[in-house]
Structure formats: C-alpha cells, structure tokens
Design a protein around this motif. Structure first.
Motif, PDB file in Angstrom:
ATOM      1  N   LYS A  42     -15.976  39.196  66.152  1.00 48.53           N
ATOM      2  CA  LYS A  42     -14.815  39.938  65.647  1.00 48.53           C
ATOM      3  C   LYS A  42     -14.607  41.212  66.452  1.00 48.53           C
ATOM      4  O   LYS A  42     -13.468  41.606  66.721  1.00 48.53           O
ATOM      5  CB  LYS A  42     -15.022  40.261  64.156  1.00 48.53           C
ATOM      6  CG  LYS A  42     -13.807  40.774  63.461  1.00 48.53           C
ATOM      7  CD  LYS A  42     -12.800  39.667  63.302  1.00 48.53           C
ATOM      8  CE  LYS A  42     -11.747  39.999  62.299  1.00 48.53           C
ATOM      9  NZ  LYS A  42     -10.748  38.933  62.215  1.00 48.53           N
ATOM     10  N   GLU A  45     -12.837  40.191  69.504  1.00 50.11           N
ATOM     11  CA  GLU A  45     -11.461  39.809  69.150  1.00 50.11           C
ATOM     12  C   GLU A  45     -10.586  41.046  68.936  1.00 50.11           C
ATOM     13  O   GLU A  45      -9.475  41.131  69.470  1.00 50.11           O
ATOM     14  CB  GLU A  45     -11.485  38.962  67.876  1.00 50.11           C
ATOM     15  CG  GLU A  45     -10.139  38.606  67.310  1.00 50.11           C
ATOM     16  CD  GLU A  45     -10.242  37.959  65.926  1.00 50.11           C
ATOM     17  OE1 GLU A  45      -9.317  38.180  65.127  1.00 50.11           O
ATOM     18  OE2 GLU A  45     -11.229  37.244  65.644  1.00 50.11           O
ATOM     19  N   GLU A  46     -11.096  42.000  68.176  1.00 51.50           N
ATOM     20  CA  GLU A  46     -10.315  43.202  67.882  1.00 51.50           C
ATOM     21  C   GLU A  46     -10.113  44.051  69.140  1.00 51.50           C
ATOM     22  O   GLU A  46      -9.036  44.636  69.325  1.00 51.50           O
ATOM     23  CB  GLU A  46     -10.967  44.026  66.770  1.00 51.50           C
ATOM     24  CG  GLU A  46     -11.010  43.336  65.423  1.00 51.50           C
ATOM     25  CD  GLU A  46      -9.640  42.985  64.842  1.00 51.50           C
ATOM     26  OE1 GLU A  46      -8.601  43.508  65.316  1.00 51.50           O
ATOM     27  OE2 GLU A  46      -9.589  42.178  63.901  1.00 51.50           O
ATOM     28  N   ALA A  48      -9.881  42.890  72.219  1.00 49.47           N
ATOM     29  CA  ALA A  48      -8.862  42.187  72.997  1.00 49.47           C
ATOM     30  C   ALA A  48      -7.468  42.426  72.411  1.00 49.47           C
ATOM     31  O   ALA A  48      -6.505  42.646  73.157  1.00 49.47           O
ATOM     32  CB  ALA A  48      -9.168  40.689  73.053  1.00 49.47           C
ATOM     33  N   GLU A  49      -7.363  42.425  71.091  1.00 50.20           N
ATOM     34  CA  GLU A  49      -6.067  42.662  70.447  1.00 50.20           C
ATOM     35  C   GLU A  49      -5.579  44.081  70.719  1.00 50.20           C
ATOM     36  O   GLU A  49      -4.394  44.303  70.972  1.00 50.20           O
ATOM     37  CB  GLU A  49      -6.150  42.387  68.944  1.00 50.20           C
ATOM     38  CG  GLU A  49      -6.280  40.908  68.620  1.00 50.20           C
ATOM     39  CD  GLU A  49      -6.500  40.617  67.150  1.00 50.20           C
ATOM     40  OE1 GLU A  49      -6.473  41.562  66.325  1.00 50.20           O
ATOM     41  OE2 GLU A  49      -6.712  39.440  66.812  1.00 50.20           O
ATOM     42  N   TYR A  50      -6.507  45.052  70.682  1.00 51.21           N
ATOM     43  CA  TYR A  50      -6.110  46.425  70.994  1.00 51.21           C
ATOM     44  C   TYR A  50      -5.683  46.547  72.456  1.00 51.21           C
ATOM     45  O   TYR A  50      -4.674  47.166  72.764  1.00 51.21           O
ATOM     46  CB  TYR A  50      -7.241  47.423  70.697  1.00 51.21           C
ATOM     47  CG  TYR A  50      -6.911  48.769  71.292  1.00 51.21           C
ATOM     48  CD1 TYR A  50      -5.924  49.572  70.719  1.00 51.21           C
ATOM     49  CD2 TYR A  50      -7.509  49.208  72.461  1.00 51.21           C
ATOM     50  CE1 TYR A  50      -5.559  50.771  71.292  1.00 51.21           C
ATOM     51  CE2 TYR A  50      -7.151  50.408  73.043  1.00 51.21           C
ATOM     52  CZ  TYR A  50      -6.183  51.191  72.452  1.00 51.21           C
ATOM     53  OH  TYR A  50      -5.807  52.372  73.037  1.00 51.21           O
ATOM     54  N   GLN A  51      -6.453  45.947  73.361  1.00 55.02           N
ATOM     55  CA  GLN A  51      -6.128  46.045  74.780  1.00 55.02           C
ATOM     56  C   GLN A  51      -4.755  45.448  75.077  1.00 55.02           C
ATOM     57  O   GLN A  51      -4.044  45.935  75.953  1.00 55.02           O
ATOM     58  CB  GLN A  51      -7.210  45.377  75.628  1.00 55.02           C
ATOM     59  CG  GLN A  51      -8.489  46.190  75.648  1.00 55.02           C
ATOM     60  CD  GLN A  51      -9.619  45.496  76.367  1.00 55.02           C
ATOM     61  OE1 GLN A  51      -9.746  44.277  76.315  1.00 55.02           O
ATOM     62  NE2 GLN A  51     -10.450  46.276  77.030  1.00 55.02           N
ATOM     63  N   GLU A  52      -4.394  44.424  74.344  1.00 53.39           N
ATOM     64  CA  GLU A  52      -3.089  43.803  74.546  1.00 53.39           C
ATOM     65  C   GLU A  52      -1.953  44.642  73.957  1.00 53.39           C
ATOM     66  O   GLU A  52      -0.918  44.836  74.589  1.00 53.39           O
ATOM     67  CB  GLU A  52      -3.066  42.404  73.924  1.00 53.39           C
ATOM     68  CG  GLU A  52      -1.779  41.655  74.171  1.00 53.39           C
ATOM     69  CD  GLU A  52      -1.806  40.246  73.614  1.00 53.39           C
ATOM     70  OE1 GLU A  52      -0.795  39.847  73.015  1.00 53.39           O
ATOM     71  OE2 GLU A  52      -2.826  39.552  73.790  1.00 53.39           O
ATOM     72  N   SER A  53      -2.165  45.164  72.752  1.00 54.64           N
ATOM     73  CA  SER A  53      -1.074  45.844  72.045  1.00 54.64           C
ATOM     74  C   SER A  53      -1.052  47.359  72.228  1.00 54.64           C
ATOM     75  O   SER A  53       0.000  47.975  72.109  1.00 54.64           O
ATOM     76  CB  SER A  53      -1.173  45.552  70.548  1.00 54.64           C
ATOM     77  OG  SER A  53      -2.288  46.256  69.987  1.00 54.64           O
ATOM     78  N   SER A  55      -1.942  49.372  70.099  1.00 52.79           N
ATOM     79  CA  SER A  55      -1.430  49.928  68.840  1.00 52.79           C
ATOM     80  C   SER A  55      -2.533  50.656  68.065  1.00 52.79           C
ATOM     81  O   SER A  55      -3.710  50.318  68.136  1.00 52.79           O
ATOM     82  CB  SER A  55      -0.826  48.822  67.967  1.00 52.79           C
ATOM     83  OG  SER A  55      -1.833  48.062  67.339  1.00 52.79           O
ATOM     84  N   GLU A  58      -4.377  48.288  65.635  1.00 58.21           N
ATOM     85  CA  GLU A  58      -5.461  47.485  66.217  1.00 58.21           C
ATOM     86  C   GLU A  58      -6.684  48.341  66.526  1.00 58.21           C
ATOM     87  O   GLU A  58      -7.822  47.894  66.390  1.00 58.21           O
ATOM     88  CB  GLU A  58      -4.993  46.755  67.477  1.00 58.21           C
ATOM     89  CG  GLU A  58      -3.988  45.658  67.220  1.00 58.21           C
ATOM     90  CD  GLU A  58      -4.474  44.543  66.315  1.00 58.21           C
ATOM     91  OE1 GLU A  58      -5.692  44.383  66.108  1.00 58.21           O
ATOM     92  OE2 GLU A  58      -3.622  43.808  65.785  1.00 58.21           O
ATOM     93  N   ASP A  61      -8.461  48.668  63.328  1.00 59.68           N
ATOM     94  CA  ASP A  61      -9.202  47.432  63.044  1.00 59.68           C
ATOM     95  C   ASP A  61     -10.520  47.415  63.809  1.00 59.68           C
ATOM     96  O   ASP A  61     -11.559  47.018  63.278  1.00 59.68           O
ATOM     97  CB  ASP A  61      -8.381  46.199  63.429  1.00 59.68           C
ATOM     98  CG  ASP A  61      -7.232  45.919  62.476  1.00 59.68           C
ATOM     99  OD1 ASP A  61      -7.203  46.498  61.376  1.00 59.68           O
ATOM    100  OD2 ASP A  61      -6.360  45.108  62.847  1.00 59.68           O
TER     101      ASP A  61
END
Length: 100
Positions: A42, A45-46, A48-53, A55, A58, A61
């Motif tokens: 996790k 995953e989190e 990667a989501e932050y690096q993409e967005s 935001s 994220e 999270d």
C-alpha cells in the motif's frame, strides 16, 4: 451484478461504506504478518498515486499509510516524530533546496 475482487488493503470504514451503498462485500481481518506485507504494498501504491497526481489528498493518504506502518512495526508516532526531529536537527531538512 458482476463480482469484483480487489485483494488489497483498504481503510477501516470501506466495508461499512460499501454496505451503506446497498452492496455487499466479503473481507477478512489479516494476521500481523499479512498486514505488514500488504501495508508495504500500500505504501508503494500510495507513493505512485501521489507521484502521478501531485495532490495533497494523495500525500495525506501516503502519510496515513506511514502512520499505520509505524504502529504495525510496534513503534509509536511520538518515537517516529522524535527520530525525524533528531535527524533534521543533526543533518537538516530540505528547506534550502540544496543540490549536491
């Protein structure tokens, strides 16, 4: 209605939220070993989501998962913050934007 299988660690209230939406879900409580393993996944995953967005949501999270890892490993958030502060006092932070 199609069945979705996620097989991933989710926040504590997710089953309640799913059921409040009129759906059903099947979940289990993990062993400590399974929990730490899935927390590590996790964390990735989190991140990667932050690096993409990029935001704030994220990033929050990611911090939530970090807090969960700290607790799962038997440390306290107070210890975690103390280690962070000690390291910052000895080596500095990142505010000066230094590239070596």
């Amino acid at each position: 209605m199609p069945i979705k299988a996620y097989h991933k660690l989710v926040r504590d209230r997710i089953p309640e939220i799913i059921e409040a939406d009129g759906k059903t879900c099947v979940f289990k409580t993990l062993s400590d070993e399974e929990y730490i393993y899935l927390l590590e996944q996790k964390l990735n995953e989190e991140l990667a989501e932050y690096q993409e967005s990029k935001s704030l949501e994220e990033l929050a999270d990611l911090l939530e998962v970090i807090h969960a890892v700290v607790k799962a490993r038997g440390w306290t958030l107070k210890e975690f913050e103390r280690v962070r502060e000690d390291k910052a006092a000895k080596r500095g932070g990142f505010e000066k934007k230094i590239l070596l």
